[in-house]
Design a protein around this motif. Structure first.
Motif, PDB file in Angstrom:
ATOM      1  N   MET A  44      34.079  40.075  48.277  1.00 12.89           N
ATOM      2  CA  MET A  44      34.023  39.432  46.956  1.00 12.89           C
ATOM      3  C   MET A  44      33.677  40.412  45.842  1.00 12.89           C
ATOM      4  N   ASP A  45      33.316  41.633  46.170  1.00  8.83           N
ATOM      5  CA  ASP A  45      33.008  42.614  45.134  1.00  8.83           C
ATOM      6  C   ASP A  45      34.314  43.083  44.510  1.00  8.83           C
ATOM      7  N   LYS A  46      34.560  42.695  43.261  1.00 10.96           N
ATOM      8  CA  LYS A  46      35.826  42.991  42.593  1.00 10.96           C
ATOM      9  C   LYS A  46      35.740  44.190  41.662  1.00 10.96           C
ATOM     10  N   THR A  47      34.646  44.922  41.709  1.00 13.59           N
ATOM     11  CA  THR A  47      34.496  46.060  40.817  1.00 13.59           C
ATOM     12  C   THR A  47      35.415  47.202  41.237  1.00 13.59           C
ATOM     13  N   VAL A  48      35.931  47.897  40.238  1.00 13.23           N
ATOM     14  CA  VAL A  48      36.787  49.065  40.422  1.00 13.23           C
ATOM     15  C   VAL A  48      36.094  50.226  39.711  1.00 13.23           C
ATOM     16  N   PRO A  49      36.033  51.399  40.333  1.00 13.68           N
ATOM     17  CA  PRO A  49      35.244  52.494  39.744  1.00 13.68           C
ATOM     18  C   PRO A  49      35.668  52.914  38.340  1.00 13.68           C
ATOM     19  N   THR A  50      36.978  52.966  38.083  1.00 12.99           N
ATOM     20  CA  THR A  50      37.447  53.452  36.787  1.00 12.99           C
ATOM     21  C   THR A  50      38.568  52.564  36.246  1.00 12.99           C
ATOM     22  N   ALA A  51      38.743  52.628  34.940  1.00 10.82           N
ATOM     23  CA  ALA A  51      39.841  51.893  34.311  1.00 10.82           C
ATOM     24  C   ALA A  51      41.185  52.427  34.783  1.00 10.82           C
ATOM     25  N   ALA A  52      41.258  53.734  35.035  1.00 10.93           N
ATOM     26  CA  ALA A  52      42.511  54.330  35.508  1.00 10.93           C
ATOM     27  C   ALA A  52      42.948  53.711  36.839  1.00 10.93           C
ATOM     28  N   GLU A  53      41.989  53.500  37.727  1.00  8.16           N
ATOM     29  CA  GLU A  53      42.318  52.869  39.006  1.00  8.16           C
ATOM     30  C   GLU A  53      42.707  51.406  38.822  1.00  8.16           C
ATOM     31  N   ALA A  54      42.093  50.745  37.857  1.00  7.51           N
ATOM     32  CA  ALA A  54      42.374  49.327  37.635  1.00  7.51           C
ATOM     33  C   ALA A  54      43.801  49.096  37.163  1.00  7.51           C
ATOM     34  N   HIS A  61      31.599  39.265  41.159  1.00  9.21           N
ATOM     35  CA  HIS A  61      32.556  38.245  41.599  1.00  9.21           C
ATOM     36  C   HIS A  61      33.622  37.961  40.540  1.00  9.21           C
ATOM     37  N   GLY A  62      33.481  38.577  39.362  1.00 11.22           N
ATOM     38  CA  GLY A  62      34.469  38.389  38.308  1.00 11.22           C
ATOM     39  C   GLY A  62      34.149  37.298  37.317  1.00 11.22           C
ATOM     40  N   ASN A  63      32.984  36.669  37.417  1.00  7.36           N
ATOM     41  CA  ASN A  63      32.577  35.681  36.412  1.00  7.36           C
ATOM     42  C   ASN A  63      32.272  36.393  35.094  1.00  7.36           C
ATOM     43  N   LEU A  64      32.761  35.829  33.984  1.00  4.10           N
ATOM     44  CA  LEU A  64      32.670  36.532  32.698  1.00  4.10           C
ATOM     45  C   LEU A  64      31.991  35.689  31.627  1.00  4.10           C
ATOM     46  N   VAL A  65      31.252  36.376  30.762  1.00  2.00           N
ATOM     47  CA  VAL A  65      30.633  35.764  29.585  1.00  2.00           C
ATOM     48  C   VAL A  65      31.029  36.603  28.373  1.00  2.00           C
ATOM     49  N   PHE A  66      31.482  35.936  27.314  1.00  2.00           N
ATOM     50  CA  PHE A  66      31.896  36.619  26.090  1.00  2.00           C
ATOM     51  C   PHE A  66      30.876  36.380  24.990  1.00  2.00           C
ATOM     52  N   ALA A 102      42.836  35.686  30.284  1.00  2.32           N
ATOM     53  CA  ALA A 102      42.357  35.854  31.658  1.00  2.32           C
ATOM     54  C   ALA A 102      42.947  34.803  32.585  1.00  2.32           C
ATOM     55  N   MET A 103      43.092  33.588  32.089  1.00  6.42           N
ATOM     56  CA  MET A 103      43.655  32.517  32.900  1.00  6.42           C
ATOM     57  C   MET A 103      45.135  32.711  33.161  1.00  6.42           C
ATOM     58  N   ALA A 104      45.851  33.265  32.188  1.00  7.05           N
ATOM     59  CA  ALA A 104      47.313  33.347  32.271  1.00  7.05           C
ATOM     60  C   ALA A 104      47.808  34.486  33.152  1.00  7.05           C
ATOM     61  N   GLY A 105      46.995  35.493  33.387  1.00  8.83           N
ATOM     62  CA  GLY A 105      47.442  36.647  34.176  1.00  8.83           C
ATOM     63  C   GLY A 105      47.385  36.370  35.675  1.00  8.83           C
ATOM     64  N   PRO A 156      25.222  29.490  35.657  1.00  7.97           N
ATOM     65  CA  PRO A 156      26.557  28.885  35.825  1.00  7.97           C
ATOM     66  C   PRO A 156      27.044  28.148  34.580  1.00  7.97           C
ATOM     67  N   ASP A 157      26.124  27.539  33.826  1.00  8.80           N
ATOM     68  CA  ASP A 157      26.527  26.812  32.630  1.00  8.80           C
ATOM     69  C   ASP A 157      26.912  27.731  31.476  1.00  8.80           C
ATOM     70  N   SER A 158      26.639  29.023  31.614  1.00 14.09           N
ATOM     71  CA  SER A 158      26.950  29.978  30.546  1.00 14.09           C
ATOM     72  C   SER A 158      28.233  30.754  30.796  1.00 14.09           C
ATOM     73  N   ILE A 159      28.836  30.570  31.954  1.00 14.77           N
ATOM     74  CA  ILE A 159      30.042  31.322  32.311  1.00 14.77           C
ATOM     75  C   ILE A 159      31.249  30.756  31.578  1.00 14.77           C
ATOM     76  N   HIS A 160      31.984  31.625  30.901  1.00 17.22           N
ATOM     77  CA  HIS A 160      33.168  31.207  30.145  1.00 17.22           C
ATOM     78  C   HIS A 160      34.441  31.277  30.975  1.00 17.22           C
ATOM     79  N   VAL A 161      34.540  32.249  31.868  1.00 17.10           N
ATOM     80  CA  VAL A 161      35.695  32.376  32.764  1.00 17.10           C
ATOM     81  C   VAL A 161      35.189  32.527  34.183  1.00 17.10           C
ATOM     82  N   SER A 162      35.639  31.661  35.056  1.00 15.73           N
ATOM     83  CA  SER A 162      35.249  31.737  36.462  1.00 15.73           C
ATOM     84  C   SER A 162      35.907  32.923  37.145  1.00 15.73           C
ATOM     85  N   GLY A 163      35.210  33.492  38.108  1.00 12.15           N
ATOM     86  CA  GLY A 163      35.731  34.632  38.850  1.00 12.15           C
ATOM     87  C   GLY A 163      37.019  34.355  39.593  1.00 12.15           C
ATOM     88  N   VAL A 164      37.388  33.088  39.773  1.00 11.69           N
ATOM     89  CA  VAL A 164      38.641  32.760  40.451  1.00 11.69           C
ATOM     90  C   VAL A 164      39.834  33.291  39.664  1.00 11.69           C
TER      91      VAL A 164
END
Length: 251
Positions: A1-11, A180-185, A197-200, A218-226
């Motif tokens: 579940m760890d979705k981190t990537v070391p660098t933007a170039a790899e992403a 896990h990819g959960n995001l807050v803006f 994020a949803m459309a990609g 959980p109530d503060s998350i704007h985009v779920s990691g799914v």
């Protein structure tokens, strides 16, 4: 579940020529600059971009635009980007102008699995009737025009059908994200980011602060990691580098 990537170039490494991208941001607020810069260095071309606007001259998506790497834009605003206007009017770029609210709903619908919807925005105009110039010819004539759209009546009012948008990839920027990819803006930087994020099909998120799973309310998350497949943690310098589109000061 760890979705981190070391660098933007790899992403962004597997974004190929001809890919479609949904990109968050509004003006210079909430723009995934680090991922855009990495994509610029990576070299992908013939990109189709869905974004409210296409950056500014020398900033955001304007970097890819100036390099000739974008061939089509779906957006709602050309703004003060002179290179964007020049390429569009010169026939070098295809542009599908869409009402701003319609654009946001097309992205949201794509992420929600809704293929199309009806809206009153654009009824009685070229948005519905067709003929908007998508691409100009070398002589200034309209080489490609928008097609007419289905119009139906509901409860005595007319509505135009709009198709949802999904893209191969999405690039977004968040204030905080977890592994896990959960995001807050943060405030106005939220803008089009959750919708993109949803459309990609594959969503890449650069985050100013990375936290461990469970730290976000959980109530503060704007985009779920799914909806998110890759997370890139920014350096303090990258997180702090926020341009101001129009600086206004008092005397």
């Amino acid at each position: 579940m760890d979705k981190t990537v070391p660098t933007a170039a790899e992403a962004v490494a597997d974004i190929g020529d001809g890919a479609s991208l949904a990109v968050g941001g509004f003006g210079l607020s909430g723009v995934p600059d680090v991922l855009i810069d990495a994509l610029h260095r990576q070299g992908a071309s013939r990109l189709s971009v869905v974004s409210n606007n296409c950056g500014v001259d020398g900033g955001g998506l304007g970097i890819l635009l100036a390099a000739g790497r974008i061939t089509r834009v779906t957006g709602s605003y050309v703004g003060n980007n002179k290179e964007f206007a020049r390429r569009y009017l010169g026939g070098e770029l295809e542009l599908e102008l869409t009402p701003q609210g319609t654009l946001s709903e097309r992205l949201r619908a794509g992420g929600a699995g809704i293929p199309a919807f009806f809206t009153p925005a654009g009824v009685g105009t070229q948005v519905a009737e067709g003929g908007l110039p998508w691409r100009y010819g070398p002589d200034g004539s309209v080489a490609v025009g928008s097609p007419p759209k289905q119009v139906r009546e509901f409860d005595g009012a007319e509505y135009v059908m709009e198709r949802a948008i999904t893209t191969d990839f999405a690039l977004v920027r968040a204030a905080v994200g977890d592994r896990h990819g959960n995001l807050v803006f943060h405030r106005a930087a939220r803008n089009f980011n959750p919708l993109a994020a949803m459309a990609g099909r594959v969503t890449l998120a650069e985050v100013e602060q990375l936290v461990e799973p469970g730290e976000l309310d959980p109530d503060s998350i704007h985009v779920s990691g799914v909806f998110v497949q890759r997370v890139v943690e920014l350096t303090p310098q990258q997180a702090a580098a926020k341009k101001i589109e129009k600086r206004t000061v008092r005397d």
